[in-house]
Design a protein around this motif. Structure first.
Motif, PDB file in Angstrom:
ATOM      1  N   ALA A  11       0.815  -1.213   0.000  1.00 48.68           N
ATOM      2  CA  ALA A  11       0.000   0.000   0.000  1.00 48.68           C
ATOM      3  C   ALA A  11       0.849   1.263   0.000  1.00 48.68           C
ATOM      4  CB  ALA A  11      -0.929  -0.002   1.213  1.00 48.68           C
ATOM      5  N   ASN A  12       2.059   1.165   0.556  1.00 48.86           N
ATOM      6  CA  ASN A  12       2.936   2.333   0.633  1.00 48.86           C
ATOM      7  C   ASN A  12       4.374   1.839   0.564  1.00 48.86           C
ATOM      8  OD1 ASN A  12       3.904   4.942   1.003  1.00 48.86           O
ATOM      9  ND2 ASN A  12       3.682   4.862   3.221  1.00 48.86           N
ATOM     10  N   LEU A  13       5.171   2.523  -0.235  1.00 53.21           N
ATOM     11  CA  LEU A  13       6.576   2.169  -0.382  1.00 53.21           C
ATOM     12  C   LEU A  13       7.378   3.456  -0.523  1.00 53.21           C
ATOM     13  CD1 LEU A  13       8.797  -0.047  -1.013  1.00 53.21           C
ATOM     14  CD2 LEU A  13       8.278   0.404  -3.399  1.00 53.21           C
ATOM     15  N   SER A  14       8.359   3.613   0.336  1.00 52.15           N
ATOM     16  CA  SER A  14       9.233   4.779   0.268  1.00 52.15           C
ATOM     17  C   SER A  14      10.664   4.304   0.440  1.00 52.15           C
ATOM     18  CB  SER A  14       8.864   5.779   1.372  1.00 52.15           C
ATOM     19  OG  SER A  14       9.800   6.833   1.398  1.00 52.15           O
ATOM     20  N   MET A  15      11.496   4.621  -0.541  1.00 52.36           N
ATOM     21  CA  MET A  15      12.891   4.204  -0.482  1.00 52.36           C
ATOM     22  C   MET A  15      13.767   5.391  -0.847  1.00 52.36           C
ATOM     23  SD  MET A  15      14.579   1.010  -2.424  1.00 52.36           S
ATOM     24  CE  MET A  15      16.102   0.319  -1.867  1.00 52.36           C
ATOM     25  N   PHE A  50       1.216  -5.026   7.883  1.00 52.14           N
ATOM     26  CA  PHE A  50       2.596  -4.879   8.336  1.00 52.14           C
ATOM     27  C   PHE A  50       3.072  -3.479   8.001  1.00 52.14           C
ATOM     28  CE2 PHE A  50       2.624  -9.502   7.345  1.00 52.14           C
ATOM     29  CZ  PHE A  50       3.034  -9.986   8.567  1.00 52.14           C
ATOM     30  N   LYS A  51       3.820  -2.901   8.911  1.00 52.91           N
ATOM     31  CA  LYS A  51       4.580  -1.691   8.624  1.00 52.91           C
ATOM     32  C   LYS A  51       6.032  -2.016   8.943  1.00 52.91           C
ATOM     33  CE  LYS A  51       5.173   3.180   9.122  1.00 52.91           C
ATOM     34  NZ  LYS A  51       4.777   4.417   9.757  1.00 52.91           N
ATOM     35  N   LEU A  52       6.865  -1.891   7.939  1.00 51.93           N
ATOM     36  CA  LEU A  52       8.271  -2.246   8.043  1.00 51.93           C
ATOM     37  C   LEU A  52       9.106  -1.011   7.769  1.00 51.93           C
ATOM     38  CD1 LEU A  52      10.466  -4.494   8.230  1.00 51.93           C
ATOM     39  CD2 LEU A  52      10.173  -4.792   5.762  1.00 51.93           C
ATOM     40  N   ASN A  53      10.037  -0.725   8.674  1.00 49.97           N
ATOM     41  CA  ASN A  53      10.934   0.414   8.529  1.00 49.97           C
ATOM     42  C   ASN A  53      12.359  -0.123   8.616  1.00 49.97           C
ATOM     43  OD1 ASN A  53      12.283   2.821   8.553  1.00 49.97           O
ATOM     44  ND2 ASN A  53      11.157   3.692  10.260  1.00 49.97           N
ATOM     45  N   ILE A  54      13.079  -0.050   7.506  1.00 53.76           N
ATOM     46  CA  ILE A  54      14.458  -0.534   7.451  1.00 53.76           C
ATOM     47  C   ILE A  54      15.390   0.655   7.312  1.00 53.76           C
ATOM     48  CG2 ILE A  54      16.137  -1.895   6.139  1.00 53.76           C
ATOM     49  CD1 ILE A  54      13.786  -3.650   5.218  1.00 53.76           C
ATOM     50  N   ASN A  55      16.360   0.730   8.197  1.00 53.14           N
ATOM     51  CA  ASN A  55      17.423   1.727   8.097  1.00 53.14           C
ATOM     52  C   ASN A  55      18.720   0.967   7.846  1.00 53.14           C
ATOM     53  OD1 ASN A  55      15.581   3.119  10.627  1.00 53.14           O
ATOM     54  ND2 ASN A  55      15.904   4.232   8.739  1.00 53.14           N
ATOM     55  N   ASP A  56      19.019   0.791   6.579  1.00 55.49           N
ATOM     56  CA  ASP A  56      20.220   0.075   6.153  1.00 55.49           C
ATOM     57  C   ASP A  56      21.403   1.048   6.193  1.00 55.49           C
ATOM     58  OD1 ASP A  56      21.018  -2.589   4.663  1.00 55.49           O
ATOM     59  OD2 ASP A  56      22.012  -0.963   3.576  1.00 55.49           O
ATOM     60  N   ILE A  63       7.791   0.305   4.222  1.00 51.34           N
ATOM     61  CA  ILE A  63       6.788  -0.454   3.467  1.00 51.34           C
ATOM     62  C   ILE A  63       5.577  -0.676   4.353  1.00 51.34           C
ATOM     63  CG2 ILE A  63       6.244  -2.668   2.384  1.00 51.34           C
ATOM     64  CD1 ILE A  63       9.197  -2.951   1.687  1.00 51.34           C
ATOM     65  N   GLU A  64       4.400  -0.458   3.790  1.00 52.94           N
ATOM     66  CA  GLU A  64       3.144  -0.849   4.422  1.00 52.94           C
ATOM     67  C   GLU A  64       2.492  -1.871   3.496  1.00 52.94           C
ATOM     68  OE1 GLU A  64       0.659   2.457   5.516  1.00 52.94           O
ATOM     69  OE2 GLU A  64       2.392   3.579   6.242  1.00 52.94           O
ATOM     70  N   ALA A  65       2.170  -3.029   4.046  1.00 51.40           N
ATOM     71  CA  ALA A  65       1.604  -4.112   3.238  1.00 51.40           C
ATOM     72  C   ALA A  65       0.362  -4.672   3.912  1.00 51.40           C
ATOM     73  CB  ALA A  65       2.638  -5.223   3.058  1.00 51.40           C
ATOM     74  N   LEU A  98       6.324 -10.888   2.301  1.00 51.44           N
ATOM     75  CA  LEU A  98       6.932  -9.582   2.518  1.00 51.44           C
ATOM     76  C   LEU A  98       8.451  -9.705   2.541  1.00 51.44           C
ATOM     77  CD1 LEU A  98       6.567  -6.560   3.114  1.00 51.44           C
ATOM     78  CD2 LEU A  98       6.418  -7.161   5.543  1.00 51.44           C
ATOM     79  N   ARG A  99       8.928 -10.732   3.169  1.00 58.73           N
ATOM     80  CA  ARG A  99      10.369 -10.976   3.267  1.00 58.73           C
ATOM     81  C   ARG A  99      10.985 -11.144   1.872  1.00 58.73           C
ATOM     82  NH1 ARG A  99      13.410 -16.021   5.273  1.00 58.73           N
ATOM     83  NH2 ARG A  99      15.154 -15.118   6.404  1.00 58.73           N
ATOM     84  N   ALA A 100      10.324 -11.929   1.012  1.00 59.37           N
ATOM     85  CA  ALA A 100      10.804 -12.131  -0.360  1.00 59.37           C
ATOM     86  C   ALA A 100      10.710 -10.840  -1.166  1.00 59.37           C
ATOM     87  CB  ALA A 100      10.005 -13.243  -1.036  1.00 59.37           C
ATOM     88  N   PHE A 101       9.642 -10.073  -0.953  1.00 58.33           N
ATOM     89  CA  PHE A 101       9.483  -8.797  -1.661  1.00 58.33           C
ATOM     90  C   PHE A 101      10.650  -7.860  -1.348  1.00 58.33           C
ATOM     91  CE2 PHE A 101       8.056  -4.393  -1.809  1.00 58.33           C
ATOM     92  CZ  PHE A 101       7.620  -4.298  -3.121  1.00 58.33           C
ATOM     93  N   VAL A 102      10.991  -7.740  -0.076  1.00 60.45           N
ATOM     94  CA  VAL A 102      12.089  -6.853   0.333  1.00 60.45           C
ATOM     95  C   VAL A 102      13.403  -7.318  -0.273  1.00 60.45           C
ATOM     96  CG1 VAL A 102      13.468  -6.080   2.312  1.00 60.45           C
ATOM     97  CG2 VAL A 102      10.970  -6.042   2.435  1.00 60.45           C
TER      98      VAL A 102
END
Length: 133
Positions: A11-15, A50-56, A63-65, A98-102
């Motif tokens: 639903a939401n993706l910001s990179m 799910f709301k996932l926030n990754i700070n690599d 990502i919101e899925a 979600l894991r595979a998508f990321v």
């Protein structure tokens, strides 16, 4: 009871990439999970969000899925809504997608692929639906 994953969507993706001056020394991620139900009593669907926030080290990713499930052979009851299935089992079924998508998103973006760890959804359900690493 027969339950199946009907569909899912991002639903939401910001990179955003970090430049050389703002790169980090380590990685972190936050994962929040919740479930939702239709107000329509005839509707046998429910969802997991799910709301996932990754700070690599070199980028930020949010990502919101949403994953939609359907009970095929029975009516949804209040007992089911309060059971462990929507809080534990359904997120455990949905999370590998979600894991595979990321992993694929980061790889196809020319970055080193991010492989999220496996999640203990029993622990996640007991800790207010949030994991931080």
């Amino acid at each position: 009871m027969k339950i199946q994953l009907k569909n899912w969507k991002i639903a939401n993706l910001s990179m955003s990439l970090l430049d050389e001056r703002t790169k980090r020394d380590n990685d972190s991620f936050d994962l929040e999970s919740g479930n939702f139900f239709s107000d329509d009593e005839e509707n046998n669907t429910f969802g997991v969000a799910f709301k996932l926030n990754i700070n690599d080290r070199s980028f930020d990713l949010i990502i919101e899925a949403f994953f939609n499930f359907e009970i095929v052979d029975e009516k949804m009851t209040e007992d089911f809504k309060l059971s462990s299935f929507p809080k534990i089992n359904a997120p455990a079924i949905a999370f590998p997608y979600l894991r595979a998508f990321v992993s694929n998103l980061t790889l196809q973006s020319g970055l080193e692929p991010v492989i999220l760890p496996s999640i203990n959804f029993v622990q996640l359900a007991n800790n207010d639906s949030s994991i931080k690493e």
